[in-house]
Write a protein that holds these residues in place. Structure first.
Motif, PDB file in Angstrom:
ATOM      1  N   ARG A   8       0.878  -1.231   0.048  1.00 30.77           N
ATOM      2  CA  ARG A   8       0.069   0.152   0.095  1.00 30.77           C
ATOM      3  C   ARG A   8       0.841   1.365  -0.009  1.00 30.77           C
ATOM      4  NH1 ARG A   8      -5.141   0.220   3.048  1.00 30.77           N
ATOM      5  NH2 ARG A   8      -4.308   1.814   4.200  1.00 30.77           N
ATOM      6  N   VAL A  22      -4.742   6.878  -0.502  1.00 35.76           N
ATOM      7  CA  VAL A  22      -4.069   5.499  -0.179  1.00 35.76           C
ATOM      8  C   VAL A  22      -4.233   4.688  -1.608  1.00 35.76           C
ATOM      9  CG1 VAL A  22      -4.474   3.403   1.290  1.00 35.76           C
ATOM     10  CG2 VAL A  22      -4.860   5.663   1.993  1.00 35.76           C
ATOM     11  N   THR A  24      -2.864   1.002  -3.933  1.00 33.51           N
ATOM     12  CA  THR A  24      -2.167  -0.435  -3.892  1.00 33.51           C
ATOM     13  C   THR A  24      -1.373  -0.444  -5.297  1.00 33.51           C
ATOM     14  OG1 THR A  24      -4.082  -1.526  -3.160  1.00 33.51           O
ATOM     15  CG2 THR A  24      -2.668  -2.969  -3.934  1.00 33.51           C
TER      16      THR A  24
END
Length: 63
Positions: A8, A22, A24
Motif C-alpha cells: 500500500r 491510499v 495499492t
C-alpha cells in the motif's frame, strides 16, 4: 524506497483539510522494486507515482 505488487502507498496531504490518498502498488517499474510505482488508488484511478517525502509504503506480508 522499495515496494512490490500488493503493498500500500499512503500519500499524506501537505494541505490542511485535505485527506491522505491510499492506493495499492500494481507494479514497480524501477530496478529491484524501486520507483516509479504503478498505483491504483481507492477511487479506481491509476497513476505512476514518483514518491517524495510525503509518501509512505506499507508492505504487505508476502509469505
Amino acid at each position: 524506497m522499495q515496494a512490490s505488487a500488493g503493498d500500500r502507498v499512503i500519500m499524506h496531504s501537505r494541505t490542511v483539510g485535505e485527506h491522505e490518498r491510499v492506493g495499492t502498488v500494481l507494479e514497480a517499474h524501477g530496478k529491484d522494486g524501486e520507483p516509479p510505482f504503478l498505483v491504483r488508488f481507492e477511487d479506481g484511478h491509476e497513476a505512476l507515482v514518483f514518491p517524495g517525502p510525503d509518501v509512505h509504503v506499507q508492505h504487505a506480508s508476502h509469505g
